[in-house]
Design an enzyme around this catalytic site. Structure first.
Site, PDB file in Angstrom:
ATOM      1  N   LYS A  88       0.817  -1.218   0.000  1.00  0.00           N
ATOM      2  CA  LYS A  88       0.000   0.000   0.000  1.00  0.00           C
ATOM      3  C   LYS A  88       0.854   1.274   0.000  1.00  0.00           C
ATOM      4  O   LYS A  88       0.472   2.283  -0.577  1.00  0.00           O
ATOM      5  CB  LYS A  88      -0.932   0.020   1.219  1.00  0.00           C
ATOM      6  CG  LYS A  88      -1.953  -1.107   1.257  1.00  0.00           C
ATOM      7  CD  LYS A  88      -3.084  -0.869   0.312  1.00  0.00           C
ATOM      8  CE  LYS A  88      -4.305  -1.760   0.455  1.00  0.00           C
ATOM      9  NZ  LYS A  88      -4.172  -3.081   1.007  1.00  0.00           N
ATOM     10  N   GLU A 110     -10.276   5.494   2.772  1.00  0.00           N
ATOM     11  CA  GLU A 110     -11.079   4.390   3.282  1.00  0.00           C
ATOM     12  C   GLU A 110     -10.118   3.266   3.647  1.00  0.00           C
ATOM     13  O   GLU A 110      -9.008   3.209   3.116  1.00  0.00           O
ATOM     14  CB  GLU A 110     -12.049   3.907   2.199  1.00  0.00           C
ATOM     15  CG  GLU A 110     -11.464   2.932   1.165  1.00  0.00           C
ATOM     16  CD  GLU A 110     -10.364   3.521   0.274  1.00  0.00           C
ATOM     17  OE1 GLU A 110     -10.327   4.751   0.137  1.00  0.00           O
ATOM     18  OE2 GLU A 110      -9.539   2.748  -0.261  1.00  0.00           O
ATOM     19  N   SER A 371       1.856  -9.845  -0.838  1.00  0.00           N
ATOM     20  CA  SER A 371       1.479  -8.440  -0.730  1.00  0.00           C
ATOM     21  C   SER A 371       1.691  -7.820   0.648  1.00  0.00           C
ATOM     22  O   SER A 371       1.836  -6.605   0.760  1.00  0.00           O
ATOM     23  CB  SER A 371       0.016  -8.261  -1.146  1.00  0.00           C
ATOM     24  OG  SER A 371      -0.819  -9.139  -0.414  1.00  0.00           O
TER      25      SER A 371
HETATM   26  C1  LIG Z   1      -5.120  -4.140   0.843  1.00  0.00           C
HETATM   27  C2  LIG Z   1      -4.401  -5.401   0.702  1.00  0.00           C
HETATM   28  C3  LIG Z   1      -4.684  -6.303  -0.346  1.00  0.00           C
HETATM   29  C4  LIG Z   1      -5.814  -6.092  -1.328  1.00  0.00           C
HETATM   30  O1  LIG Z   1      -5.721  -4.952  -2.101  1.00  0.00           O
HETATM   31  P1  LIG Z   1      -5.316  -4.949  -3.643  1.00  0.00           P
HETATM   32  O2  LIG Z   1      -5.674  -3.602  -4.087  1.00  0.00           O
HETATM   33  O3  LIG Z   1      -6.115  -6.026  -4.312  1.00  0.00           O
HETATM   34  O4  LIG Z   1      -3.861  -5.238  -3.718  1.00  0.00           O
HETATM   35  C5  LIG Z   1      -3.913  -7.435  -0.473  1.00  0.00           C
HETATM   36  N1  LIG Z   1      -2.925  -7.704   0.407  1.00  0.00           N
HETATM   37  C6  LIG Z   1      -2.632  -6.881   1.431  1.00  0.00           C
HETATM   38  C7  LIG Z   1      -1.517  -7.247   2.360  1.00  0.00           C
HETATM   39  C8  LIG Z   1      -3.354  -5.710   1.614  1.00  0.00           C
HETATM   40  O5  LIG Z   1      -3.049  -4.901   2.634  1.00  0.00           O
END
Ligand SMILES: *Cc1c(COP(=O)(O)O)cnc(C)c1O
Length: 386
Positions: A88, A110, A371
């Site tokens: 993020k 948000e 992620s």
């Molecule tokens: C917010 C988040 C996601 C989902 O958001 P995308 O916009 O689909 O990437 C996935 N993994 C983590 C660790 C997140 O914080």
């Protein structure tokens, strides 16, 4: 992956479906982003922050033990090691710098699991801006730790009690609040969704994941591109950024949704939060509630570019259920010593299920974007672990 055409169209998806009063604000962001993205000064400042502040480039780790167990060559792109614990921060630093360039003094956002809220609060603190984060009341209960982190960083966290009290309701509220204070406030959207230019702009800010991965995979594999590139999908920003590095190659791209929030599998065309895409709806065309063990994937829509890439057959979208996700968290932790976020574990779960089948043949090389890290999910995992 190119620029969208017209007013942010990706095929039949995207667009700008917002109240009249927000059209000038969206146009101003589009113009400012276009200008900034072509300005070496802006790009240099963003690159510098990504490096000295956010910890980029993030490493690519070979998952040696799990690879041996599964019979595939698995490489993990470590967004869990970026500052604040997920991808993020890439998007938020970009938008915060852009907001400052536009003369805005306040960020609103948000958040679902709280990762985007934490990242926004972080960037606001760094750049000396005010910050308010809207969060569903149900998510505030499940993500206590991240709520406290945001407050520590100086942000105000506002509980949203309408609807299902989750991410989609927080989006509605942030949009409403933006309308009422658009002069000094930038709405820092957390994924590749919302009205044009957000889906395009957020993908460009996340493109760094795919570009780094492309080079790192080439060195790790000796040459060429991996056979498969896999990422989880909530709104779709970590996947969009990852895929941007590989869409022009022969790599097969796989996006993994939560079974209870699978807009690609079960959604129909509709308009949500300012854009047209595939959206989960009930029999009356009302936005349906998504259900996932991970608050970050509890979103009934998907970014418009994903809907388009899915229609074209360039990306394959699959789903995994909560049980598979919990197994994946445990297995990755035990085999590699990496506790990943529940969201990221969706991608791991698909690789675990598909490895050795026609879907993902033995011997394949796989780049998987991890992620985020799992610290925020410990309370949820304690509930589900005997
Ligand atoms: C917010 C988040 C996601 C989902 O958001 P995308 O916009 O689909 O990437 C996935 N993994 C983590 C660790 C997140 O914080």
């Amino acid at each position: 992956m190119r620029e969208p055409s017209g007013i942010g169209r990706f095929g039949e998806y995207g667009g700008r479906f917002v109240p009249e009063s927000l059209i000038p604000a969206c146009r101003a962001i589009e113009e400012a982003f276009r200008d900034a993205w072509a300005d070496p000064g802006f790009r240099g400042e963003l690159d510098r922050l990504l490096s000295v502040y956010a910890g980029r480039p993030t490493p690519m780790t070979p998952a040696t033990n799990l690879s041996a167990e599964l019979g595939v060559h698995l490489l993990l792109k470590r967004e869990d090691l970026a500052h604040t614990g997920s991808h993020k921060i890439n998007n938020v630093l970009g938008q915060a710098l852009l907001a400052r360039r536009m003369g805005k003094t306040r960020l609103i956002a948000e958040t679902g699991a709280g990762q985007h809220g934490v990242a926004t609060a972080t960037a606001a603190a760094l750049l000396g801006m005010e910050c308010t984060v809207y969060m569903g009341a149900k998510d505030i209960e499940r993500q206590e730790l991240n709520v406290f982190r945001m407050k520590m960083l100086g942000a105000e966290v506002v509980a949203v009690h309408s609807g299902s009290r989750t991410l989609k309701d927080a989006c509605n509220e942030a949009m409403r609040q933006w309308v009422s204070r658009v002069e000094d406030t930038h709405y820092c959207l957390g994924s590749v969704m919302g009205p044009h230019p957000y889906p395009w702009m957020v993908r460009e800010f996340q493109r760094v994941i795919g570009e780094e991965s492309r080079g790192q995979a080439a060195s790790a594999l000796g040459a060429g591109v991996p056979d498969y590139v896999v990422a989880c999908i909530g709104g779709g920003s970590n996947a969009a950024g990852t895929f941007a590095g590989f869409v022009g190659t022969a790599a097969r791209l796989v996006g993994v949704e939560a079974a209870g929030g699978a807009a690609m599998a079960h959604g129909e065309q509709g308009i949500v939060h300012g854009f047209r895409s595939k959206v989960l709806q009930d029999e009356h065309g009302q936005i349906a509630e998504a259900h996932s063990i991970s608050a970050g994937l509890d979103y009934p829509g998907i970014g418009p570019e994903h809907a388009h890439l899915g229609d074209m057959g360039r990306v394959r979208y699959v789903t995994v259920d909560d049980g598979e996700v919990l197994d994946a968290v445990h297995r990755l932790a035990r085999s590699e010593g990496i506790l990943c976020a529940l969201e990221s574990a969706h991608a791991v779960a698909w690789v675990m299920r598909a490895a050795g089948t026609d879907e993902l043949p033995a011997g394949s090389t796989v780049v998987l974007t991890l992620s985020g890290r799992g610290d925020k999910d410990m309370a949820t995992l304690m509930e589900h672990t005997r």
